[in-house]
Design a protein around this motif. Structure first.
Motif, PDB file in Angstrom:
ATOM      1  N   ASN A 562     -18.108  57.228  12.598  1.00 52.60           N
ATOM      2  CA  ASN A 562     -19.012  57.220  13.521  1.00 52.60           C
ATOM      3  C   ASN A 562     -19.254  58.816  14.014  1.00 52.60           C
ATOM      4  OD1 ASN A 562     -20.280  54.633  14.254  1.00 52.60           O
ATOM      5  ND2 ASN A 562     -18.543  53.909  14.898  1.00 52.60           N
ATOM      6  N   ARG A 563     -18.212  59.481  14.021  1.00 53.37           N
ATOM      7  CA  ARG A 563     -18.295  61.039  14.294  1.00 53.37           C
ATOM      8  C   ARG A 563     -19.371  61.466  13.191  1.00 53.37           C
ATOM      9  NH1 ARG A 563     -12.680  60.403  14.767  1.00 53.37           N
ATOM     10  NH2 ARG A 563     -11.946  60.115  16.581  1.00 53.37           N
ATOM     11  N   CYS A 564     -19.090  61.047  11.763  1.00 53.67           N
ATOM     12  CA  CYS A 564     -19.740  61.550  10.908  1.00 53.67           C
ATOM     13  C   CYS A 564     -21.331  61.149  11.047  1.00 53.67           C
ATOM     14  CB  CYS A 564     -19.309  61.195   9.415  1.00 53.67           C
ATOM     15  SG  CYS A 564     -17.672  61.449   9.125  1.00 53.67           S
ATOM     16  N   LEU A 565     -21.686  60.107  11.537  1.00 55.21           N
ATOM     17  CA  LEU A 565     -23.083  59.527  11.676  1.00 55.21           C
ATOM     18  C   LEU A 565     -23.744  60.257  12.685  1.00 55.21           C
ATOM     19  CD1 LEU A 565     -22.549  55.823  10.625  1.00 55.21           C
ATOM     20  CD2 LEU A 565     -23.491  57.712   9.349  1.00 55.21           C
ATOM     21  N   GLN A 566     -22.834  60.466  13.796  1.00 58.17           N
ATOM     22  CA  GLN A 566     -23.353  61.301  14.872  1.00 58.17           C
ATOM     23  C   GLN A 566     -23.736  62.657  14.551  1.00 58.17           C
ATOM     24  OE1 GLN A 566     -24.116  60.954  18.352  1.00 58.17           O
ATOM     25  NE2 GLN A 566     -24.067  58.756  17.845  1.00 58.17           N
ATOM     26  N   ALA A 567     -22.962  63.316  13.847  1.00 63.21           N
ATOM     27  CA  ALA A 567     -23.254  64.418  13.172  1.00 63.21           C
ATOM     28  C   ALA A 567     -24.820  64.590  12.513  1.00 63.21           C
ATOM     29  CB  ALA A 567     -22.185  65.279  12.520  1.00 63.21           C
ATOM     30  N   ALA A 568     -24.645  63.574  11.403  1.00 63.22           N
ATOM     31  CA  ALA A 568     -26.091  63.423  10.508  1.00 63.22           C
ATOM     32  C   ALA A 568     -27.156  63.165  11.291  1.00 63.22           C
ATOM     33  CB  ALA A 568     -25.555  62.276   9.541  1.00 63.22           C
ATOM     34  N   GLY A 569     -26.954  62.375  12.645  1.00 62.43           N
ATOM     35  CA  GLY A 569     -28.136  62.135  13.310  1.00 62.43           C
ATOM     36  C   GLY A 569     -28.935  63.366  13.703  1.00 62.43           C
ATOM     37  N   ARG A 570     -28.329  64.312  13.930  1.00 55.77           N
ATOM     38  CA  ARG A 570     -29.075  65.749  14.609  1.00 55.77           C
ATOM     39  C   ARG A 570     -30.265  65.920  13.794  1.00 55.77           C
ATOM     40  NH1 ARG A 570     -27.583  64.605  18.973  1.00 55.77           N
ATOM     41  NH2 ARG A 570     -26.556  62.625  17.819  1.00 55.77           N
ATOM     42  N   ALA A 571     -30.257  65.568  12.489  1.00 56.77           N
ATOM     43  CA  ALA A 571     -31.444  65.965  11.610  1.00 56.77           C
ATOM     44  C   ALA A 571     -32.659  65.212  11.803  1.00 56.77           C
ATOM     45  CB  ALA A 571     -30.988  65.798  10.153  1.00 56.77           C
ATOM     46  N   ILE A 572     -32.589  63.958  12.429  1.00 52.59           N
ATOM     47  CA  ILE A 572     -33.767  63.423  12.605  1.00 52.59           C
ATOM     48  C   ILE A 572     -33.808  62.903  13.989  1.00 52.59           C
ATOM     49  CG2 ILE A 572     -35.086  61.301  11.871  1.00 52.59           C
ATOM     50  CD1 ILE A 572     -35.074  63.191   9.636  1.00 52.59           C
ATOM     51  N   ARG A 573     -34.852  63.433  14.960  1.00 50.14           N
ATOM     52  CA  ARG A 573     -34.871  63.157  16.315  1.00 50.14           C
ATOM     53  C   ARG A 573     -36.224  62.399  16.800  1.00 50.14           C
ATOM     54  NH1 ARG A 573     -30.175  62.288  17.395  1.00 50.14           N
ATOM     55  NH2 ARG A 573     -30.465  62.757  19.845  1.00 50.14           N
ATOM     56  N   SER A 574     -36.998  62.547  15.816  1.00 50.19           N
ATOM     57  CA  SER A 574     -38.472  61.959  16.188  1.00 50.19           C
ATOM     58  C   SER A 574     -39.114  61.185  14.671  1.00 50.19           C
ATOM     59  CB  SER A 574     -39.304  62.880  16.935  1.00 50.19           C
ATOM     60  OG  SER A 574     -39.846  63.925  16.026  1.00 50.19           O
ATOM     61  N   GLU A 575     -39.988  60.383  15.115  1.00 48.89           N
ATOM     62  CA  GLU A 575     -40.678  59.980  13.768  1.00 48.89           C
ATOM     63  C   GLU A 575     -41.555  61.110  13.051  1.00 48.89           C
ATOM     64  OE1 GLU A 575     -44.189  57.078  15.058  1.00 48.89           O
ATOM     65  OE2 GLU A 575     -43.231  57.647  17.141  1.00 48.89           O
ATOM     66  N   THR A 576     -41.952  62.091  13.460  1.00 50.64           N
ATOM     67  CA  THR A 576     -42.450  63.078  12.664  1.00 50.64           C
ATOM     68  C   THR A 576     -41.359  64.070  12.044  1.00 50.64           C
ATOM     69  OG1 THR A 576     -42.671  64.492  14.557  1.00 50.64           O
ATOM     70  CG2 THR A 576     -44.561  62.973  14.020  1.00 50.64           C
TER      71      THR A 576
END
Length: 620
Positions: A562-576
């Motif tokens: 889950n630490r990895c997925l939290q880090a990866a999630g920084r790349a996509i923050r909105s639908e655009t």
């Protein structure tokens, strides 16, 4: 319906329906809800609607001050759009609301002791200006509070206005009349819970508890409920007591230090650390000093007196640690450890570590009217349900698909290397560095790489050799808030020309910050940040093995993923947003790790990712 926006997405509609069902049936909902779903509005709208009709109170808990502001803004839009009357109170840590100069330098426990002493002895001018001897609001404080009524203020805004009063007393008085209270985890999942509930005149069964970023909750509680005592702290306590003229307290602290030294010599002849039972430490102490209760009393009383002259007391901290150590409840481990400072000076410490966050959460979830726990990384949900002690028969587990177009995100796993300790060779490090260089150069603009540790980050950084065609920036270990803020602004300023930020998973930049649009076009996650083998990590795994028969999964593998997925999630923050997420380690494809990825995520497996990344960015 109190939803603050004109349109509701189908996935968001399902989420809101599940929230409504939870509050109406007095049950719990665990929601894996990806970024962009609109979790704040999707939770608050049905929860508030139910609360207004039933006399309940919504308690919205979040670990970040920025999320407090988002919740307040969302509630303001609800009120304006629907012309409905309700009140909101925002509460942050008492220390951060205090008007006494210098308290921000104190640890939370130290501040609480300092504050309680000032109030008890009627020496806090801000509290005296706010409360009467009967603990009612003074006439001036009541007038000030009336000015704030029917306005939604962030707690820090209240502090800016309440320069003559105790802002904490003001916001807790606001909370008594509020239908929504925004607060931190600490306010309900800690021993402070009773005091807060008494202040706001609420009981758990009146609360709809909303836990934002719920994946953080287990680790936050374990950290909050753990304590440590070192020979260095004891030496400071001895000096402090002597200077203040408390010879009995100085002698007690010195004897505790000698006991700790004795145990270190006796039990750690060859080992760095060992388990230490509650009785082993107490027996040696009492044989030397007498009843533990008397030792604690001597230290605590001296600490109270010292705090009349100083905000902080090492003597009081020793007494507080011994009081915690005397606890007989389950869910903790005790460890004796030795080490050396960077200058080579030896020291010893004893650690009282919380293994089971349910010691603070189970009673809340058993007694609360209902709760909503939500996060974009709450998989596998049965782990979080079990670890936090939610009743299975009252808890619904729901996973919602991402609302973002799948074509906007490329997920790549590079499987020809690993950061497994047994596989770490010069060749392995060189291969990882080559992949980081190739991916960073293929991703246009800004990108970030997150590693299991700073030491591995620095090893890879040394191997880049100037081959990255953009500015390389390093997240500093133990950075101050200002240093983190300056690095954030420096990084986003590079969005046009491009920069590579190198940090660590579970660090300041891998969670809790937003880098929307072109501020971050790609994330490289190197390895799985498993805890280093230690008695503490072994105790956690053993405890979860005993309690759930899932020790390795619950105590190590799943939290690391889950630490990895939290880090990866920084790349996509909105639908655009469009972005690339690269996972470098063969273990990401192993079944036990792969199951933590959201079910709707598409992983592409390659050995040479550069061409695939360039094709993705050239496709639109």
């Amino acid at each position: 319906m109190l939803f603050p926006f004109p349109n509701i997405r189908p996935v968001q509609q399902q989420f809101m329906s599940d929230v409504r069902n939870a509050v109406e049936t007095s049950s719990h909902l665990m929601a894996h809800a990806p970024t962009g779903l609109g979790k704040t509005a999707g939770t608050l709208a049905p929860a508030l609607e139910y609360a207004l009709g039933s006399g309940k109170t919504v308690l919205f808990l979040t670990p970040r001050h920025s999320q407090h502001a988002i919740a307040i803004e969302t509630l303001q839009k609800m009120r304006n759009r629907n012309d409905v009357a309700f009140q909101v109170a925002d509460i942050i840590g008492k220390k951060w609301l205090c008007n006494v100069a210098g308290v921000e330098e104190l640890a939370t426990s130290e501040f609480n002791d300092f504050c309680n002493t000032l109030v008890r002895e009627e020496r806090c001018k801000f509290y005296n200006e706010t409360r009467t001897e009967e603990r009612l609001l003074t006439a001036r404080a009541s007038s000030f509070l009336n000015v704030l009524n029917n306005r939604f203020y962030h707690a820090e805004e209240v502090k800016e206005r309440a320069t003559e009063f105790c802002p904490y007393e003001i916001v807790t008085d606001m909370a008594r009349k509020s239908t929504v209270i925004i607060a931190d985890y600490y306010h309900i999942f800690s021993p402070a819970r009773g005091a807060l509930l008494t202040r706001i005149r609420k009981t758990l069964d009146q609360l709809i508890v909303v836990v934002d970023e719920a994946h953080n909750l287990p680790e936050r509680i374990r950290s909050l409920m753990s304590q440590k005592l070192s020979t260095f702290a004891l030496e400071k306590a001895v000096r402090e007591a002597r200077l203040a003229g408390f010879s009995d307290a100085a002698a007690a602290a010195e004897d505790v230090r000698k006991v700790l030294d004795h145990l270190k010599r006796q039990m750690l002849a060859a080992e760095r650390e060992t388990y230490l039972s509650r009785e082993q430490f107490i027996d040696v102490l009492e044989n030397r000093l007498g009843p533990l209760s008397s030792i604690i009393s001597t230290l605590s009383e001296a600490g109270d007196e010292i705090r009349k002259e100083r905000k902080k007391s090492y003597v009081a901290s020793v007494g507080r640690f011994l009081d915690a150590w005397s606890n007989t409840g389950p869910g903790y481990t005790r460890i004796l450890r030795r080490g050396r400072t960077r200058s080579g000076r030896p020291f010893a410490s004893i650690i009282y570590t919380c293994l089971d966050p349910a010691v603070m959460t189970k009673d809340v979830f058993d007694s609360a009217h209902s709760s909503i726990l939500m996060s974009g990384t709450l998989l596998p949900m049965d782990m979080y349900r079990d670890v936090l002690g939610l009743p299975p028969e009252r808890t619904a587990l729901r996973s919602y698909p991402s609302p973002f177009p799948k074509m906007n995100r490329l997920n790549v796993v590079i499987r020809d290397t690993t950061t497994r300790f047994s596989k770490r060779t010069d060749e392995t490090y060189s291969r990882i560095a080559q992949h980081v260089v190739a991916c960073a150069n293929a991703i246009p603009g800004n990108c970030a790489a997150f590693f299991p540790s700073y030491s591995m980050r620095d090893r890879i950084y040394a191997l880049l050799g100037g081959r990255v065609g953009k500015h390389v920036m390093l997240e500093k270990q133990d950075a101050t808030k200002k240093e983190r803020r300056d690095l954030y602004h420096a990084f986003i300023a590079q969005a046009g020309s491009g920069a590579l930020l190198m940090g660590v998973s579970a660090g300041s930049f891998s969670e809790g910050i937003d880098l929307p649009g072109t501020f971050l076009n790609g994330v490289i996650v190197v390895g799985i940040p498993l805890e280093r083998p230690s008695l503490e990590s072994k105790a956690l795994i053993d405890y979860y093995d005993l309690k759930f028969s899932r020790g390795w999964d619950y105590g190590s593998a799943y939290p690391a993923m889950n630490r990895c997925l939290q880090a990866a999630g920084r790349a996509i923050r909105s639908e655009t947003d469009r972005g690339v997420c690269v996972f470098i380690d063969e273990r990401f494809l192993w079944g036990n790790y792969r199951k933590v990825f959201p079910p709707d995520i598409l992983l592409r497996t390659v050995s040479e990712p550069e061409a695939l990344i360039r094709a993705f960015w050239n496709s639109n």
